[in-house]
Scaffold this active site. Structure first.
Site, PDB file in Angstrom:
ATOM      1  CB  SER A   1      -0.892   0.012   1.255  1.00 25.11           C
ATOM      2  OG  SER A   1      -1.507   1.280   1.436  1.00 25.11           O
TER       3      SER A   1
ATOM      4  CE1 TYR B   1      -4.252  -2.031   4.874  1.00 21.43           C
ATOM      5  CE2 TYR B   1      -3.354   0.167   4.519  1.00 21.43           C
ATOM      6  CZ  TYR B   1      -3.814  -1.028   4.022  1.00 21.43           C
ATOM      7  OH  TYR B   1      -3.849  -1.238   2.662  1.00 21.43           O
TER       8      TYR B   1
END
Length: 267
Positions: A155, A168
């Site tokens: 990501s 995350y």
């Protein structure tokens, strides 16, 4: 047909980016093992879509965050499809919460799925490659050695802070360093390891974002290309990394974000 004769296992392939990668791999000639969290209608639909390409497709299921399940999925994929050449660690989750409110259960769910899962899936995959053909020893130039491709779907948040998603970001930052370390350690075995770091992609994980016009508009102002990414934007890059065109590429994160990373500012 850049992946003719190859077999790939893709986690989280029942929907979103994983499904797009699995489909594009099949269109490029690969046989595909879809690794889904559950054997359900969504997973079966993904299998049916790939079957239409004429390639072999198989379905295995399990929780990548559980080490026993991760190892079992690799074993089941090999039993069903034969030798594996490509592993795509795509399955991922995120949980929004202010840092002071993050629960241990939510932290464990995110880190287990996003980091521990890829770690032990990769370990089982590398062991499988070594079982197929024993690795050469340092200094031994006489024999061949296993070759494989490992692609992690990371990501932009392996680089970009994301308030209220600290677990995350920690998982993706860990995935970045895991990739870099394994790229060096596994290179003598002929195995490459790279990350793809998507930005805002139009997938189920971003359903809440896409349904909030104010939040979506603010995000789009931060994306120089002015749109959300599509799963196919990521899938095309995955094909490149899985192909012979990327034989000399390892230890790298490639961003697919419309320019978001270098243009982002918290509103």
């Amino acid at each position: 047909m850049r992946l003719q004769g190859k077999t790939a296992l893709v986690t989280g392939a029942a929907a979103g980016i994983g499904q797009a990668i699995a489909l594009r791999f099949a269109q490029e000639g690969a046989d595909v093992v879809i690794a889904a969290h559950r054997d359900n209608a969504e997973a079966e639909q993904a299998v049916a879509q790939i079957r239409q390409t004429g390639r072999r497709v198989f379905l295995v299921s399990g929780d990548v965050g559980k080490v026993a399940d991760a190892r079992a999925m690799i074993a089941a994929g090999v039993q069903a499809a034969g030798p594996l050449d490509i592993l795509v660690n795509n399955a991922g989750v995120e949980v929004r919460a202010p840092f002071v409110d993050v629960s241990e259960a939510d932290y464990d769910r995110v880190l287990d799925t996003n980091l521990k899962g890829p770690f032990f899936l990769t370990q089982a995959f590398v062991q499988h490659l070594q079982d197929r053909q024993p690795a050469r020893q340092p200094g031994d130039q006489s024999g061949s050695h296993p070759a494989g491709r490992i692609i992690n779907i990371s990501s932009v948040h392996e680089e970009l802070p994301f308030p209220h998603f600290t677990s995350y970001c920690a998982s993706k930052g860990g995935l970045r360093m895991m990739m870099r370390n394994l790229a060096i350690e596994l290179a003598p075995l002929g195995i490459t390891v790279n990350n793809i770091a998507p930005g805002a992609i139009e997938t189920p994980i971003n359903r809440n974002l896409m349904s909030d016009p104010t939040e979506l508009s603010a995000l789009l102002r931060n994306i120089p290309l002015g749109r959300l990414g599509q799963p196919g934007d990521v899938a095309g890059l995955a094909v490149f990394l899985a192909s012979a065109d990327a034989d000399y590429m390892t230890g790298t994160t490639l961003f697919v974000d419309g320019g978001l990373l270098w243009n982002y500012a918290e509103q």
